[in-house]
Design a protein around this motif. Structure first.
Motif, PDB file in Angstrom:
ATOM      1  N   LEU A  36      -5.538   1.219   2.143  1.00  0.00           N
ATOM      2  CA  LEU A  36      -6.351   0.106   0.610  1.00  0.00           C
ATOM      3  C   LEU A  36      -5.333  -0.073  -0.103  1.00  0.00           C
ATOM      4  O   LEU A  36      -4.449   1.011  -0.377  1.00  0.00           O
ATOM      5  CB  LEU A  36      -6.899   0.924  -0.428  1.00  0.00           C
ATOM      6  CG  LEU A  36      -8.171   1.794   0.332  1.00  0.00           C
ATOM      7  CD1 LEU A  36      -8.994   2.649  -1.182  1.00  0.00           C
ATOM      8  CD2 LEU A  36      -9.150   0.633   0.640  1.00  0.00           C
ATOM      9  N   GLU A  84      -7.647  -2.025   4.664  1.00  0.00           N
ATOM     10  CA  GLU A  84      -8.745  -2.897   3.905  1.00  0.00           C
ATOM     11  C   GLU A  84      -8.101  -4.601   3.617  1.00  0.00           C
ATOM     12  O   GLU A  84      -7.632  -4.452   1.511  1.00  0.00           O
ATOM     13  CB  GLU A  84      -9.392  -1.888   3.270  1.00  0.00           C
ATOM     14  CG  GLU A  84     -10.827  -2.720   2.818  1.00  0.00           C
ATOM     15  CD  GLU A  84     -11.654  -3.828   3.696  1.00  0.00           C
ATOM     16  OE1 GLU A  84     -11.733  -4.880   3.878  1.00  0.00           O
ATOM     17  OE2 GLU A  84     -11.752  -2.708   4.383  1.00  0.00           O
ATOM     18  N   TYR A 125       0.785  -1.465  -0.030  1.00  0.00           N
ATOM     19  CA  TYR A 125      -0.055   0.442   0.125  1.00  0.00           C
ATOM     20  C   TYR A 125       0.944   1.439   0.000  1.00  0.00           C
ATOM     21  O   TYR A 125       2.087   1.304   0.675  1.00  0.00           O
ATOM     22  CB  TYR A 125      -0.721   0.054   1.444  1.00  0.00           C
ATOM     23  CG  TYR A 125      -0.490   0.522   2.525  1.00  0.00           C
ATOM     24  CD1 TYR A 125      -0.394   1.977   3.250  1.00  0.00           C
ATOM     25  CD2 TYR A 125       1.012  -0.173   2.693  1.00  0.00           C
ATOM     26  CE1 TYR A 125       0.555   2.306   4.166  1.00  0.00           C
ATOM     27  CE2 TYR A 125       1.193   0.781   3.672  1.00  0.00           C
ATOM     28  CZ  TYR A 125       0.957   1.594   4.806  1.00  0.00           C
ATOM     29  OH  TYR A 125       2.078   2.680   5.615  1.00  0.00           O
TER      30      TYR A 125
END
Length: 205
Positions: free
Chosen positions: A98, A136, A22
């Motif tokens: 994310l 996530e 990420y």
């Protein structure tokens, strides 16, 4: 590069975390927003101006100078550095972090193929765990095994990889390390494990 391009004899994939799975700036920018909001409340400063300055400083001069620049500009108490540093370790972020879309797809393909995924990350273990908890993972979290290298010896030292190998009964030839720093490269070389630059998996995000 796609999952299909990797030697299918590879059964264990080791990833660094920041700017590999990420974008780390997504974490840092939320920290800056939270710190700016804190100063807006305690010192009646403009939170947006503070946030913009911290982001601009990070982009132009790097993270290590961010606090100093805003403190010089606004002349608030230097003791607020403790708050700034604590946020980096323990902050509850407004938004989930994310994964890179291509990395999410790669991890999902590894899981479908019933192969192992490890995260071996440098950095303060408390901070790295805080990041991991706020990503996530789209259900992938139950397939991850995490090692915090600083608890043993930070990469490029190979000690954490050796422990991982022993813990899971792996062979070097069946493993691959994906990272983006010289420390990752040198660690892979020291361990005799194939290395792939994580950027090779990423299209334009």
């Amino acid at each position: 590069m796609k999952y299909a391009d990797i030697d299918q004899r590879k059964n264990a994939f080791i990833f660094e975390l920041d700017d590999v799975l990420y974008p780390e700036k997504d974490y840092l920018y939320q920290i800056y927003y939270l710190f700016a909001s804190f100063l807006e409340y305690t010192e009646l400063l403009d939170g947006k101006v503070l946030t913009d300055l911290m982001v601009k400083t990070y982009e132009e001069e790097g993270r290590d100078i961010v606090f100093d620049r805003v403190q010089e500009r606004f002349q608030f108490d230097k003791n607020y550095r403790e708050n700034f540093d604590r946020l980096h370790l323990t902050a509850r972020l407004p938004l989930k972090l994310l994964l890179y879309a291509d990395m999410l797809e790669l991890l999902q393909q590894i899981v479908v193929d019933r192969k192992k995924i490890f995260i071996v990350t440098n950095g303060n273990p408390e901070q790295q765990l805080n990041k991991i908890r706020q990503i996530e993972w789209n259900g992938l979290e139950k397939y991850l095994v995490c090692y915090f290298a600083d608890e043993i010896a930070a990469k490029p030292e190979p000690d954490t990889i050796y422990k991982l190998i022993n813990d899971h009964g792996l062979q070097r030839r069946e493993m691959v390390i994906a990272g983006n720093t010289e420390a990752d490269v040198l660690c892979a070389q020291a361990c005799g494990i194939d290395f792939i630059y994580s950027e090779e998996f990423l299209s334009s995000q």
